[in-house]
Write an enzyme that holds these catalytic residues in place. Structure first.
Site, PDB file in Angstrom:
ATOM      1  N   GLU A   1     -42.244 -57.446  44.101  1.00  0.00           N
ATOM      2  CA  GLU A   1     -42.406 -56.554  43.583  1.00  0.00           C
ATOM      3  C   GLU A   1     -44.403 -57.007  42.626  1.00  0.00           C
ATOM      4  OE1 GLU A   1     -43.853 -53.917  40.560  1.00  0.00           O
ATOM      5  OE2 GLU A   1     -42.161 -53.822  41.546  1.00  0.00           O
TER       6      GLU A   1
ATOM      7  N   GLY B   1     -38.844 -54.257  36.490  1.00  0.00           N
ATOM      8  CA  GLY B   1     -38.090 -52.790  35.555  1.00  0.00           C
ATOM      9  C   GLY B   1     -38.990 -51.610  36.137  1.00  0.00           C
TER      10      GLY B   1
ATOM     11  N   GLY C   1     -46.713 -28.806  30.133  1.00  0.00           N
ATOM     12  CA  GLY C   1     -45.416 -28.548  29.403  1.00  0.00           C
ATOM     13  C   GLY C   1     -44.689 -29.339  30.417  1.00  0.00           C
TER      14      GLY C   1
ATOM     15  N   ILE D   1     -42.679 -34.996  30.293  1.00  0.00           N
ATOM     16  CA  ILE D   1     -43.723 -35.638  29.961  1.00  0.00           C
ATOM     17  C   ILE D   1     -44.627 -34.952  28.860  1.00  0.00           C
ATOM     18  CG2 ILE D   1     -45.485 -36.939  30.174  1.00  0.00           C
ATOM     19  CD1 ILE D   1     -44.406 -37.284  33.401  1.00  0.00           C
TER      20      ILE D   1
ATOM     21  N   GLY E   1     -47.221 -33.972  36.122  1.00  0.00           N
ATOM     22  CA  GLY E   1     -46.594 -35.092  37.004  1.00  0.00           C
ATOM     23  C   GLY E   1     -46.553 -36.141  37.559  1.00  0.00           C
TER      24      GLY E   1
ATOM     25  N   HIS F   1     -14.695 -36.169  13.914  1.00  0.00           N
ATOM     26  CA  HIS F   1     -14.812 -35.015  13.277  1.00  0.00           C
ATOM     27  C   HIS F   1     -14.978 -36.225  11.215  1.00  0.00           C
ATOM     28  CE1 HIS F   1     -15.509 -32.028   9.741  1.00  0.00           C
ATOM     29  NE2 HIS F   1     -15.068 -32.710   9.091  1.00  0.00           N
TER      30      HIS F   1
END
Length: 457
Positions: free
Chosen positions: A34, A39, A180, A183, A270, A442
């Site tokens: 990484e 993460g 829209g 994100i 995007g 309930h």
């Protein structure tokens, strides 16, 4: 002498670290590489930070409306700097938890930038350069925000989601969000709750274009009721800095060229695969534009190299990437998949939440299925009433003859939790009668499921 591993995983996001954990649990000597934080995008620049901001801003909205619950909360205020500290603490705790899991499974974690230089070879560039060798390689490099080449888009007042997630400046009086989708609408919810006037420009005919039409229409109506401006079929032409630390956006809507002013702009258009430099020229798997091509088992055109997650051009969701990583490693080990990959729930963490799984009625009919749907308005749900939830519903799509559940679309509090029950129903072929057999507590939001399936009987 190179280090030898059974499995080398590149990228420690959900697809990568879950694949590494699965490999180690199956007895593979596993390495995980990484270049940034463990993460990946989800934990550090996506899911968890965004939902932290959504939770904090949602609480602020509730506190401002405390009088509706018979409570008094005077001089309610917030500090973006403090909210950011709360977000970072959440990220830190979860990152530490992942690192501890990796350590317990004796997975070797390399910090640095990986480059696949051969079918079994990975070069790691970090504090020092080293080369490791693996029988199998799994690439899970994730994605980065995709920004269209709009003139003026390089202004310091224009941000991507990565930058806005760390924003600590003054709250925008007017925030323009270009895009829209999920994100864009989640950030719209955050800053609307914090007092910004939000304007959304979406190029498609509706927001949340990949979701059920009624979901997108309902969210648009609710956000407009709260003061947002939402323009669909709107094409951005250019951005231009203006006096007073402002940005002018020129856009086209319904054949008219218009202009609006904002003091902050978010590009929420995007994401694209993060694979630049990942493969050396002599070891590059087949690609479709910027995406790695894989077969049904996530194997690339190079038999020893697999790929999962955003870089494959498939559904860009953390839980989908994690499931893909696990299934890919099980295939490497000669084991059957442990997870159904054909049924993936999608959620939008607006207020109220939105969730969907399986087919919409429109898609079911287009596929030649004799389907129908029933919708239960959550305005009649006791838990929704006492918590003052606004517009919401639970919609069930089912086969007219067999009564099997084909899909569900929810817009209500806890929709991201409730959708799991429908996901299981679709995966196991439950009928609406079988779902109706279950007693749900309930008062609870889950009673909406009972009411919706009972409408189908």
């Amino acid at each position: 002498m190179m280090d030898l591993y059974d499995l080398i995983v590149i990228g420690a996001g959900p697809g990568g670290y879950e694949a590494a954990l699965e490999g180690a649990s199956l007895g593979m000597k596993t390495a995980l590489v990484e270049k940034n934080e463990v993460g990946g995008t989800c934990l550090n620049r996506g899911c968890i930070p965004t939902k932290s901001l959504l939770h904090a801003s949602g609480l602020f909205r509730e506190m401002k409306n405390a009088c509706l619950f018979g409570l008094s909360a005077e001089q309610v205020s917030f500090s973006l700097e403090s909210i950011q500290r709360y977000k970072e603490e959440n990220v830190r705790k979860l990152r530490l938890g992942i690192e501890q899991r990796l350590g317990k499974q004796k997975i070797t974690l390399f910090r640095g930038t990986a480059a696949v230089t051969g079918p079994h070879e990975v070069k790691i560039s970090g504090k020092e350069e080293q080369v490791i060798e693996g029988r199998l390689i799994l690439a899970a490099p994730g994605s980065v925000p995709s920004v269209p080449p709009v003139p003026g888009g390089d202004s310091p007042l224009v941000m991507t989601s990565d930058e806005l997630l760390s924003y600590q400046g003054p709250v925008f009086s007017r925030l323009l969000i270009i895009g829209g989708g999920v994100i864009g609408m989640e950030f719209a919810s955050v800053f609307q709750a914090l007092g910004s006037q939000v304007v959304v420009l979406e190029a498609m005919d509706r927001i949340l274009a990949n979701f059920d039409k009624e979901l997108s229409q309902s969210l648009k109506m609710l956000m407009k009721k709260r003061g947002a401006e939402i323009h669909t079929a709107a094409q951005v032409i250019s951005l231009q800095e203006a006096p007073g630390n402002k940005v002018l956006c020129h856009y086209k809507e319904k054949e008219h060229t218009l202009c609006l002013e904002a003091d902050g702009v978010l590009f929420a258009t995007g994401r694209k695969p993060c694979i630049s430099g990942l493969f050396s020229p002599g070891c590059r798997p087949a690609m479709d534009r910027e995406c790695l091509l894989t077969d049904e088992n996530f194997r690339t055109s190079i038999p020893s190299i697999y790929a999962v997650g955003d870089a494959t051009g498939k559904i860009q969701l953390a839980h989908a990437a994690a499931a893909q990583g696990i299934c890919a490693v099980r295939h490497m080990a000669g084991k059957a998949p442990a997870i159904r990959l054909d049924i993936v729930p999608s959620c939008v963490y607006t207020d109220p939440e939105i969730a969907s799984v399986g087919m919409t009625l429109e898609k079911a009919i287009a596929a030649g299925i004799d389907a129908q749907s029933r919708k239960y308005p959550m305005s009649a749900n006791g838990k929704s009433v006492l918590t003052l939830q606004e517009r919401g519903f639970v919609k069930v799509v089912y086969d007219r003859e067999s009564h099997k559940v084909l899909g569900a679309q929810l817009m209500c509090a806890r929709a991201s939790d409730l959708i799991s029950e429908f996901t299981s129903a679709v995966a196991h072929g439950f009928t609406v009668e079988q779902m109706a057999e279950v007693i749900r507590p309930h008062p609870s939001f889950s009673e909406g499921i009972s009411e919706a399936v009972n409408l189908c009987l």
